[in-house]
Design a protein around this motif. Structure first.
Motif, short mmCIF file in Angstrom:
data_model
loop_
_atom_site.label_atom_id
_atom_site.label_comp_id
_atom_site.label_asym_id
_atom_site.label_seq_id
_atom_site.Cartn_x
_atom_site.Cartn_y
_atom_site.Cartn_z
N GLU B 117 -8.93 0.06 -2.19
CA GLU B 117 -9.18 1.37 -1.61
C GLU B 117 -10.69 1.64 -1.43
O GLU B 117 -11.13 2.11 -0.39
CB GLU B 117 -8.58 2.41 -2.56
CG GLU B 117 -8.88 3.83 -2.21
CD GLU B 117 -7.99 4.79 -2.99
OE1 GLU B 117 -7.42 4.40 -4.03
OE2 GLU B 117 -7.86 5.94 -2.54
N HIS B 122 -10.73 4.63 3.61
CA HIS B 122 -9.37 5.16 3.83
C HIS B 122 -8.38 4.02 3.63
O HIS B 122 -8.54 2.95 4.22
CB HIS B 122 -9.23 5.72 5.24
CG HIS B 122 -10.07 6.93 5.48
ND1 HIS B 122 -9.68 8.19 5.10
CD2 HIS B 122 -11.30 7.07 6.03
CE1 HIS B 122 -10.62 9.06 5.41
NE2 HIS B 122 -11.63 8.42 5.97
N ARG B 123 -7.37 4.29 2.83
CA ARG B 123 -6.39 3.24 2.55
C ARG B 123 -5.77 2.68 3.82
O ARG B 123 -5.38 1.51 3.90
CB ARG B 123 -5.27 3.80 1.66
CG ARG B 123 -5.73 4.17 0.27
CD ARG B 123 -4.55 4.71 -0.57
NE ARG B 123 -5.02 5.09 -1.91
CZ ARG B 123 -4.20 5.43 -2.89
NH1 ARG B 123 -2.89 5.46 -2.70
NH2 ARG B 123 -4.68 5.76 -4.08
N ALA B 124 -5.66 3.54 4.81
CA ALA B 124 -4.94 3.12 6.02
C ALA B 124 -5.77 2.20 6.91
O ALA B 124 -5.22 1.50 7.77
CB ALA B 124 -4.50 4.34 6.81
N TYR B 159 -5.21 1.85 -5.04
CA TYR B 159 -4.50 1.00 -4.09
C TYR B 159 -5.28 -0.28 -3.86
O TYR B 159 -6.51 -0.24 -3.66
CB TYR B 159 -4.32 1.75 -2.75
CG TYR B 159 -3.87 0.86 -1.61
CD1 TYR B 159 -2.56 0.41 -1.56
CD2 TYR B 159 -4.75 0.47 -0.60
CE1 TYR B 159 -2.14 -0.42 -0.52
CE2 TYR B 159 -4.34 -0.34 0.44
CZ TYR B 159 -3.03 -0.79 0.47
OH TYR B 159 -2.61 -1.60 1.50
N ASP C 220 2.56 0.05 4.26
CA ASP C 220 1.25 0.68 4.17
C ASP C 220 1.06 1.76 5.22
O ASP C 220 0.48 2.81 4.95
CB ASP C 220 0.15 -0.38 4.29
CG ASP C 220 0.02 -1.18 3.01
OD1 ASP C 220 0.17 -0.58 1.93
OD2 ASP C 220 -0.19 -2.40 3.07
N HIS C 224 0.35 5.37 3.68
CA HIS C 224 -1.02 5.87 3.78
C HIS C 224 -1.17 7.03 4.76
O HIS C 224 -2.10 7.82 4.66
CB HIS C 224 -1.98 4.75 4.20
CG HIS C 224 -2.02 3.62 3.23
ND1 HIS C 224 -1.82 3.79 1.88
CD2 HIS C 224 -2.25 2.29 3.41
CE1 HIS C 224 -1.91 2.62 1.28
NE2 HIS C 224 -2.16 1.70 2.18
N SER C 266 1.05 -5.22 -1.29
CA SER C 266 0.38 -3.96 -1.58
C SER C 266 0.67 -3.50 -3.00
O SER C 266 1.81 -3.51 -3.44
CB SER C 266 0.86 -2.89 -0.60
OG SER C 266 0.68 -3.35 0.72
N TYR C 268 0.35 -0.32 -5.35
CA TYR C 268 0.14 1.12 -5.38
C TYR C 268 0.11 1.60 -6.83
O TYR C 268 1.07 1.37 -7.57
CB TYR C 268 1.27 1.86 -4.65
CG TYR C 268 1.50 1.42 -3.22
CD1 TYR C 268 0.78 1.96 -2.16
CD2 TYR C 268 2.47 0.47 -2.92
CE1 TYR C 268 1.01 1.57 -0.84
CE2 TYR C 268 2.71 0.07 -1.61
CZ TYR C 268 1.97 0.62 -0.57
OH TYR C 268 2.21 0.24 0.73
N LYS C 272 -3.03 8.99 -3.29
CA LYS C 272 -4.27 9.11 -2.53
C LYS C 272 -4.86 10.50 -2.76
O LYS C 272 -4.14 11.42 -3.23
CB LYS C 272 -3.99 8.89 -1.03
CG LYS C 272 -3.02 9.89 -0.42
CD LYS C 272 -2.63 9.53 1.00
CE LYS C 272 -1.56 8.47 1.10
NZ LYS C 272 -0.21 8.83 0.61
#
Lengths: 244, 192, 455
Positions: B117, B122-124, B159, C220, C224, C266, C268, C272
């Motif tokens: 992260e 941004h994680r995305a 993340y 993801d 996200h 991924s 987690y 977030k």
């Protein structure tokens, strides 16, 4: 060393030539072998159908019939596997343990016990080997294609001792033929389809003869071959190892 | 209530204790990690290149992605043109044509790169951008995944992800298609 | 309808069966190449199996440890004893946050719980985002394979579907073109959704995190781009330590499709910034299955699908012939525990060839469990009456040398003298496509007696 010849029930009834070939083959190596007349069946047909309890009298009878032998040798990986693996539901007396430990498939006996190095057999044909599943994955007569490690195959090793024999390579090395006991009847469509595919693999790769360590696979495949009047011939492994 | 029910049923039904095995040090057979990584990466449809300076990176991007309007970079020595701190809704990142992100560890046996992260802001970002560039030093390569898990701490970030190539699918007749929902391409840039 | 009937219907289209078989066999071949490239493969399988043994023997402890770590990480943990509890919990999270549009990445658990129809009935729109899952969702079908849910469909069928539902050109069948259309469709779904829901591949007890693998990146994207993320997991997804991931991740994608690793693995751990993260831990019969000594190993499954790819029956009968969320060999050993009577045909949908057990990355004794389920099914009276009766009779004949000899002679005689129209009738399933063996006059036993008069 006293060896008892154990023939699967359907081999006794329908394929006496396989029994004769096994006997002759063992005698070639001066094995003291006899066939106990009281033998019937290892009980697998009932047990694989879920009726293990109905098979127990057969298990007990089997142990009684064969307990006096040093080795019990069968031209069948499947029935051998059944004795070794599934006779665990009866009381494990000394006799039962002895019979379970000493029941061997013919290729195990030839290679591991009497350790033969050569054969006198001649068979100048292109042969496809169908690796019968219970021998391959149950008794580990060979390294199945799923497992990582050094490749070996006892059946192939024996076939390579036969003069003039050419072993063909299959597209799918060790896929099941689809017999599966009562599966052949209760799932007839899938069973037949699997068998047809198996035969096609052998034909595509030029086999004149399709062989296997279990006559049950071959009974199913031969049934399909005869119905379609195909050219390919089936023979049990011992018939080839004993070919003159 | 469910919790107690579940736990008490497990207690009643679980088998006798079995020991947790130690995981031995499996060694990776090849000593040239970079060569192994590169060949795996290419098999995964990634592209690998070695650059000596960040100037070359700017060059590469302008040649390789001439149409790119939005370039977002979290790699400290290369500035993009997107102010990631100003983005509040990550959906806005769908406009990003190229994202440049530093990786932490590269795994030679599978060409996967660990990204967290913190590396992305941004994680995305690594998944929503159209094209992804991950930056790595050859010194960050390890042989196999066991070594990688020794090196990283999976819960250090909220993340973290191993990325091993561009997004892909084979859900239509098992035909491999690159560029499913995520980035359409992955370029791995080694800067040493 | 039973497996055998559905399989027979499937096989009627022989060219499609061949295509299905070949296409899935390719996955098995790729798996072989990948596995044989790892010299320590069998050692990894053994370790994976042992770690799972430890998990099962310590599951209550690990679940509590997992919950504690997750709570520390700011994750909200929910427990669901049943599928209904699970569905209610998910709906509750959505309603509490006033969310009505969910994107979901692949989860066999939510399939098992029938989450989609439940949410839809409660006014929530659910969009499956794995391409294969989206395809079957648009067709209103169930997955036929756990890794490749739409593997039973030809590209022409998918082209037709996309033309109708996504407006692609009529007659277009190019997978690149169709996938691009799905990309556009799904990416806008991600942007418009309110919550992201996923299944779980591994839940790490010591860190309280969950690991999810995808090739498409859809997990993801969904997680996200939404403030609320929900991860649903069966209790058996636990692994003890972060380092155990090394073992399982190395095995998973290689076993599934011969890939060294999935494109996205991924991890987690925490929500977030400004978001919320939920775990729903589901039992739904698993703790009961844990108590079945002969069958509890089935809970080791990591859902790679390798047993399906290798199964010669699955490849020729299609996933839908099994009539359950998880088809193929692994499904056939898990389902009898759910409803023995309803699924009593599945343990018989196998030749017991054993390939599934050898291909399984966590060494589940699948074919041995099939054998054992058969015993229980017969014992509890779920075999058909004819089979039950004939096995009882066979048991009697085959344990008595005299009866055996008489019956054998009679059978051979009958086969020789009966006209073929009598042998090959509609009750003879063997004879539909096969000849019976030619009956010799003399059995081996009779030959032996003649040639060895002393015995």
């Amino acid at each position: 060393m006293k060896v008892g010849l154990f023939l699967p029930c359907y081999v006794d009834q329908f394929y006496p030539q396989v029994g004769i070939a096994t006997l002759e083959l063992l005698r070639q190596f001066e094995v003291e072998v006899s066939y106990p007349m009281e033998q019937t069946c290892c009980g697998q047909p009932m047990a694989n159908s879920g009726c293990e309890k109905d098979a127990i009298p057969s298990y007990l009878h089997f142990v009684e019939t064969f307990q006096a032998f040093d080795y019990i040798v069968a031209p069948s990986g499947s029935c051998t596997y059944h004795v070794r693996k599934h006779f665990d539901v009866i009381e494990q007396s000394e006799q039962v343990q002895h019979v379970r430990a000493r029941t061997l498939d013919i290729s195990e006996f030839l290679l591991d016990v009497i350790q033969i190095k050569s054969l006198t057999a001649k068979f100048p044909h292109k042969v496809g080997l169908h690796q019968s599943c219970h021998g391959l994955r149950g008794l580990r007569l060979g390294q199945g294609s799923e497992r990582v490690g050094t490749a070996y195959s006892k059946t192939e090793q024996l076939l390579q001792m036969v003069d003039g024999l050419e072993l063909i390579t299959l597209d799918r090395k060790d896929e099941c033929c689809g017999f599966g006991g009562t599966f052949a009847v209760s799932e007839a469509a899938v069973s037949a389809k699997m068998g047809k595919d198996r035969i096609a693999d052998h034909q595509r790769n030029g086999a004149e003869v399709l062989t296997a360590g279990d006559m049950s696979c071959l009974m199913h495949l031969e049934g399909l071959i005869r119905r379609r009047r195909s050219e390919i011939k089936v023979m049990h492994l011992v018939e080839i190892l004993n070919a003159k | 209530m469910s919790k107690e029910k579940i736990l008490s049923r497990i207690q009643a039904n679980k088998p006798a204790a079995r020991a947790l095995p130690d995981i031995p040090a499996f060694e990776f057979a090849t000593s040239d990690l970079h060569a192994a990584f590169t060949s795996l990466a290419e098999a995964n449809a990634s592209r690998c290149l070695s650059l000596t300076s960040t100037d070359e990176m700017a060059n590469f991007i302008s040649v390789q992605f001439p149409e790119a309007k939005q370039i977002a970079s979290t790699y400290s020595s290369y500035k993009g043109n997107v102010d990631l701190q100003a983005v509040t809704d990550p959906s806005e990142l769908k406009q990003v044509d190229v994202a440049v992100i530093p990786g932490q560890v590269g795994v030679a046996e599978n060409a996967a790169i660990w990204v967290t992260e913190e590396d992305c802001v941004h994680r995305a970002l690594p998944v929503i951008c159209q094209h992804l560039i991950l930056v790595l030093s050859k010194k960050q390569l390890v042989g196999n995944l066991h070594e990688a898990y020794q090196k990283i701490q999976i819960d250090q970030s909220g993340y973290g992800v191993f990325i091993a190539g561009p997004s892909k699918t084979a859900d239509i007749e098992q035909s491999l298609v690159i560029g499913a929902q995520g980035a359409r391409s992955l370029t791995i840039v080694f800067i040493d | 309808m039973q497996h055998a009937d559905k399989a027979a219907t499937f096989i009627q289209n022989e060219s499609k069966t061949d295509w299905h078989n070949a296409s899935i066999w390719r996955a098995r071949e790729k798996r072989d190449v990948a596995a044989h490239g790892i010299p320590e493969w069998e050692h990894l399988r053994e370790l994976a199996s042992q770690i799972k043994d430890n998990v099962l023997s310590n599951l209550d402890h690990y679940l509590v440890q997992f919950e504690e770590a997750a709570t520390r990480n700011g994750v909200q943990v929910h427990w669901a004893a049943t599928a209904e509890d699970h569905n209610r919990i998910v709906l509750g999270i959505l309603q509490k946050n006033k969310l009505s549009k969910v994107v979901k990445s692949k989860s066999m658990l939510t399939e098992e719980c029938h989450l989609n129809p439940f949410l839809e009935a409660n006014g929530v729109e659910v969009i499956d985002t794995d391409l294969g899952e989206r395809i079957i969702q648009l067709r209103d079908e169930r997955p036929s394979h756990i890794v490749a849910p739409a593997i039973h469909l030809k590209k022409e069928e998918i082209g037709e579907l996309f033309h109708e539902k996504l407006g692609t050109e009529k007659g277009a069948t190019d997978p690149n073109y169709l996938t691009e259309a799905a990309r556009q469709h799904l990416r806008s779904a991600f942007m418009e959704s309110h919550a992201g829901l996923t299944g779980v591949n591994f839940a790490v007890a010591e860190t309280g995190g969950v690991v999810i693998v995808t090739n498409e990146g859809n997990s993801d994207m969904g997680v996200h781009l939404n403030k609320v993320q929900i991860h649903c997991m069966g209790i058996e997804k636990i692994i003890p330590r972060a380092q155990d991931l090394g073992i399982f991740v190395r095995l998973l994608a290689r076993s599934a499709i011969g890939q060294a690793i999935s494109i996205f693995t991924s991890h987690y751990h925490r929500p977030k910034a400004g978001g919320a993260m939920h775990y729903v831990i589901v039992d739904n019969g698993r703790s009961e299955h844990l108590g079945r000594e002969d069958f509890r190993n089935g809970l080791k499954c990591i859902r790679c699908g390798a047993c399906m790819n290798t199964c010669p029956v699955y490849r020729r009968s299609g996933g839908h012939s099994y009539g359950y969320t998880i088809p193929g060999p692994i499904g056939s050993i898990l389902t009898p525990g759910k409803d023995l009577k309803q699924h009593s045909d599945l343990p018989f949908a196998s030749t017991l060839c054993g390939s599934c057990s050898d291909v399984c990355p966590v060494k589940i004794d699948i074919h041995e469990q099939l054998y054992k389920w058969r015993q229980i099914i017969a014992e509890e009276g779920h075999l058909n009456r004819f089979k039950r009766w004939s096995m009882r009779l066979a048991g009697k004949i085959l344990s008595s040398p005299k009866a055996y000899r008489r019956f054998g002679r009679l059978a051979r005689w009958a086969l020789r003298v009966m006209p073929s129209s009598m042998v090959y009738n509609r009750w003879n399933d063997w004879g539909k496509e096969r000849e019976l063996p030619t009956a010799p006059k003399q059995s081996f036993k009779e030959w032996y007696q003649e040639n060895h008069p002393a015995s």
